[in-house]
Design a protein around this motif. Sequence first.
Motif, PDB file in Angstrom:
ATOM      1  N   HIS A  21       0.828  -1.210   0.000  1.00  0.00           N
ATOM      2  CA  HIS A  21       0.000   0.000   0.000  1.00  0.00           C
ATOM      3  C   HIS A  21       0.865   1.264   0.000  1.00  0.00           C
ATOM      4  N   LEU A  66      -5.748   6.189  -2.301  1.00  0.00           N
ATOM      5  CA  LEU A  66      -4.614   5.371  -1.871  1.00  0.00           C
ATOM      6  C   LEU A  66      -4.347   5.543  -0.373  1.00  0.00           C
ATOM      7  N   ARG A 113      -6.962   3.531   1.457  1.00  0.00           N
ATOM      8  CA  ARG A 113      -6.634   2.100   1.449  1.00  0.00           C
ATOM      9  C   ARG A 113      -5.621   1.771   2.538  1.00  0.00           C
ATOM     10  N   LEU A 147      -7.365   2.011   5.819  1.00  0.00           N
ATOM     11  CA  LEU A 147      -8.298   0.893   5.903  1.00  0.00           C
ATOM     12  C   LEU A 147      -7.630  -0.357   6.482  1.00  0.00           C
ATOM     13  N   GLN A 148      -6.337  -0.532   6.216  1.00  0.00           N
ATOM     14  CA  GLN A 148      -5.610  -1.681   6.765  1.00  0.00           C
ATOM     15  C   GLN A 148      -5.735  -1.717   8.290  1.00  0.00           C
TER      16      GLN A 148
END
Length: 115
Positions: free
Chosen positions: A79, A97, A100, A103-104
Motif C-alpha cells: 500500500h 490510496l 486504502r 483501511l488496513q
Amino acid sequence: MGWHLYILSFIFILAGIFHLIRPKAFMRIMPLYLPHHKLLVYLSGIAEIAAGVGILFTQTKAIAIWSIIIMLVLFFPVHIHMLINKKAGLNLPKPVLMFRLVLQFGLIYWAYQYI
C-alpha cells in the motif's frame, strides 16, 4: 458466530479468489524489491482463502484471525508502494490510496475483535 464474521470471511475469500484469477493486477502493485511476484500473489491468494474459510470453524478461527492480522501487516509495504509509485498506484487519486492504507488499520482492528 456474528454476521460480521461472515462478512470478514467473505471479503478474504473473495480477495483470495481475485489473486488467483487476476494475478497480473496484483503483480503490478508489488514493490520491485520483492522477488517472485507471481508466486507471492498466488501464495497470498491461497492464504487469504484459507484464512477466510478458517474463520468459519471454531477449531481454526483463532489461527485464521491471527493469519489475517499478519497478512494485513505484511501488505503495508504494498500500500505504501502504491502511494509513492505512480505506476503501482494504478492512477488512483492520492486520497483513495491514503484511504486504502488507513483501511488496513481498520481491518486489523476488525479481525482482532474476534480473537
